[in-house]
Design an enzyme around this catalytic site. Structure first.
Site, short mmCIF file in Angstrom:
data_model
loop_
_atom_site.label_atom_id
_atom_site.label_comp_id
_atom_site.label_asym_id
_atom_site.label_seq_id
_atom_site.Cartn_x
_atom_site.Cartn_y
_atom_site.Cartn_z
CE1 TYR A 214 -8.66 -0.59 5.05
CE2 TYR A 214 -6.99 -0.98 6.71
CZ TYR A 214 -7.39 -0.40 5.51
OH TYR A 214 -6.52 0.38 4.81
CG ASN B 88 0.85 -3.99 11.38
OD1 ASN B 88 1.54 -3.64 12.33
ND2 ASN B 88 1.34 -4.09 10.15
CG ASP C 43 -1.91 1.10 1.30
OD1 ASP C 43 -2.40 1.52 0.25
OD2 ASP C 43 -2.18 1.58 2.43
CE1 TYR D 113 -4.71 0.74 10.20
CE2 TYR D 113 -3.77 -1.45 9.92
CZ TYR D 113 -3.64 -0.08 9.91
OH TYR D 113 -2.44 0.49 9.62
CE LYS E 158 -5.98 3.05 7.60
NZ LYS E 158 -5.76 2.83 6.17
CD GLU F 87 0.80 -0.97 9.42
OE1 GLU F 87 -0.36 -1.05 8.97
OE2 GLU F 87 1.81 -1.28 8.77
CG ASN G 83 4.20 -4.61 6.99
OD1 ASN G 83 4.04 -4.26 8.15
ND2 ASN G 83 3.26 -4.47 6.06
CD GLU G 84 -0.04 -5.41 7.34
OE1 GLU G 84 -0.28 -5.38 6.12
OE2 GLU G 84 -0.52 -4.61 8.15
N1 CKX Z 1 -0.97 -2.26 6.80
C1 CKX Z 1 -5.04 -4.14 6.42
C2 CKX Z 1 0.17 -2.10 5.88
C3 CKX Z 1 0.30 -0.67 5.47
C4 CKX Z 1 -1.03 -0.10 4.99
C5 CKX Z 1 -2.05 -0.24 6.07
C6 CKX Z 1 -3.36 0.48 5.68
C7 CKX Z 1 -2.20 -1.77 6.20
C8 CKX Z 1 -3.40 -2.32 6.80
C9 CKX Z 1 -3.62 -3.77 6.50
O1 CKX Z 1 1.27 -0.57 4.48
O2 CKX Z 1 -0.88 1.21 4.56
O3 CKX Z 1 -4.16 -0.06 4.99
O4 CKX Z 1 -3.52 1.65 6.04
#
Ligand code: CKX
Length: 602
Positions: A474, A468, A166, A470, A572, A508, A413-414
């Protein structure tokens, strides 16, 4: 692996000249540059600034979105006095891959858009004369490369980047280029590792050189007084009553390394180092043996005009704003940043979680990006990807290992850790990287919302957890926020009852917010709603003793691919993309300035 990554310095033995400025630039959509002799000079090129991403200088969409090969060129002069020395061109970052030509000759290639490399041009340059450097860049994404993505071809024949991540695929010569002249007999690397005993610090050091010689190492305090000296390529410096590098109270010493051969000084290198230790003990993150609570941000290198190009003006502003909020740390999401960022963090006393660009290792990632229903770790790209991943971790650690600001390494990351097929990958990765850092800093990776105490197969690997999460954005969004709080607490209760014996840092959480949109009562996207979401997270963080840090997503709004979930980028940010505060910035200033460094331990 790069052998020489020392940041350029100028002294009696070393010179460097920045080759920043306007370069010649040309796209090569048809891939004709090679056989049309572009390495010897670019025909009908245009001018473009370096360092900067090329994308946002264009007014037409085909150019801004350009994916494929692109070329840069410029002339440079090598003084006659450089004859007999090592002459190198150091590229601090070319995104994502580069081939370097000097005077028409291919010197080397490099892959990895966020780390430096040196092209040895000693034999290729004309001394006391003009020279031409040509860079063939490429910004295509693939599953075999970091960061992960696809490159697709549209029906009109144009290529398009489809990132599995992203952030916008900003490309080009994103950081400075240096012309180096160095002694042939020289220092190529050094390491320091501090331990503290009683009233003294022991700084174990090693120095690597191109030839055996006499190495001397001198440590000077901020007043210029020599506090310790050592002889030999490895040894220990003892500093009595040291000034320790502390979080937001940095103190730096100068380390001077000299190399003598046949009784003559042949090379010298200076750097600023900080004396401090880092450890994880139970739920605690310890700096100099004292527990610290992380407050801060996930960030991006992203700003108007230059895109991902390093701009010291932007960085200076960001450091000032982070300090203003009361932050003490940040994560270099999702790639290693420019070296100057770590130098500023060293001076300002920010702790840094340093991340490698292993992002997008999940096909279903961020469904707003058009997630693909396949297994990432089951793919046939995994073997070549692993090699590059390990290579980039190796170089990141080699580059950043001596910065006192670096607290930990984030290796991914993720990633999709719910897949059993991820386990051998992680096992290998954590084994292969275990000894890379002489300071043995903690290693970790971020866990996305899918990856929980019950679903993740890889929780045995990290030294501490980065989550992370949300709820409020989300899912459980808007009026359902209270359910989001309940769901988050339910998840954390599960971590608690698992007997978790490592710290958790929230790396996050947040809510997209359009600056200037006010609404009473709040609605999603308003500044009021962002504050409500962040207040909810604060309440939850304050309820669990094993949560030892909060890094909100994101420091500032940043550019992403266009899409139905993004209104000109990810919003964000606590600050706008031009670094003005949203209401949330004032909220954090109030919270973080009041939270003691040893929060949850006083
Ligand atoms: N986490 C659902 C990785 C970041 C994104 C962040 C977002 C996500 C969320 C994963 O690179 O920017 O969507 O704001």
């Amino acid at each position: 692996m790069e052998k020489e990554m020392l940041y350029p310095v100028i002294n009696a033995c070393r010179t460097e000249q920045k080759l920043d400025g306007m370069w010649q630039f040309k796209f090569d959509a048809l891939g004709v540059g090679g056989h049309e002799h572009w390495p010897a000079g670019l025909p009908q090129a245009q001018e473009i600034p370096v360092p900067a991403s090329f994308n946002d200088f264009f007014t037409d969409k085909d150019s801004r979105e350009y994916t494929g090969d692109f070329w840069y060129a410029r002339h440079f002069f090598v003084p006659a006095a450089a004859q007999g020395r090592f002459v190198g061109l150091r590229f601090d970052a070319v995104t994502h891959r580069a081939a370097i030509y000097v005077n028409g000759q291919l010197i080397r290639r490099h892959e990895g858009g966020f780390l430096p490399f040196v092209a040895d041009v000693t034999a290729a340059v004309h001394y006391g004369a003009d020279n031409l450097v040509v860079v063939q860049g490429n910004n295509e994404l693939s599953r075999e490369a970091l960061p992960a993505g696809d490159t697709v071809t549209l029906k009109n024949g144009k290529k398009m980047a489809r990132p599995f991540f992203d952030f916008y695929n900003y490309s080009g010569i994103n950081r400075s280029v240096h012309l180096l002249t160095l002694p042939q007999q020289r220092i190529t690397d050094y390491t320091v590792n501090t331990t503290l005993t009683g009233d003294a610090a022991q700084v174990a050091y090693t120095v690597a050189t191109t030839v055996p010689g006499t190495v001397t190492v001198t440590l000077t305090d901020a007043a210029g007084t020599v506090v310790a000296q050592g002889e030999g390529a490895e040894g220990t410096l003892t500093v009595a009553q040291p000034h320790l590098w502390q979080v937001r109270a940095a103190y730096l010493y100068t380390l001077t390394i000299q190399l003598q051969a046949a009784g003559q000084l042949v090379d010298e290198y200076q750097d600023s180092i900080g004396l401090r230790t880092i450890a994880i003990r139970g739920h605690q993150i310890l700096v100099n043996g004292q527990p610290v609570y992380l407050k801060g941000f996930g960030r991006h290198e992203d700003s108007p005009f230059a895109g991902r190009g390093f701009d010291q003006n932007v960085e200076a502003k960001d450091v000032a704003l982070m300090a203003w909020t009361g932050a003490n740390s940040f994560r270099t999401a999702h790639y290693p940043y420019a070296e100057e960022v770590y130098q500023m963090a060293d001076r300002a006393g920010f702790l840094v979680i340093d991340e490698v660009p292993a992002v997008g290792f999940k096909m279903a990632a961020a469904s707003f990006l058009g997630g693909l229903d396949q297994s990432f770790f089951g793919g046939d790209w995994i073997k070549p990807l692993y090699t590059k991943h390990l290579d980039q971790i190796t170089d990141m650690i080699r580059r950043d290992k001596n910065h006192p600001a670096v607290l930990a390494w984030s290796l991914l990351n993720e990633p999709d850790t719910c897949d059993d097929r991820s386990v051998p990958y992680f096992k290998q990765l954590f084994a292969d990287t275990a000894a890379l850092d002489p300071q043995r800093r903690p290693r970790t990776f971020t866990l996305s919302e899918d990856d929980t105490i019950t679903t993740s197969k890889d929780l045995q690997f990290p030294d501490f957890y980065l989550l992370n999460r949300y709820p409020g954005w989300y899912h459980y969004a808007g009026y359902a926020l209270s359910d989001g709080e309940a769901a988050l607490r339910a998840e954390l209760d599960q971590w608690a009852s698992s007997g978790i014996d490592k710290p958790i840092v929230f790396s996050e959480f947040g809510a997209d917010t359009e600056a200037g949109l006010h609404k009473l009562p709040s609605v999603m996207w308003s500044e009021e709603y962002q504050v409500e979401v962040l207040q909810m997270f604060s309440r939850v963080f304050d309820s669990y003793p094993f949560i030892r840090g909060e890094q909100v997503w994101n420091f500032a709004d940043f550019q992403t691919v266009e899409g139905t979930m993004r209104v000109n980028g990810n919003k964000k940010g606590i600050f706008t993309r031009d670094r003005q505060p949203k209401a949330a910035a004032f909220y954090y200033r109030q919270r973080w300035l009041a939270l003691p460094l040893n929060f949850k331990n006083d």
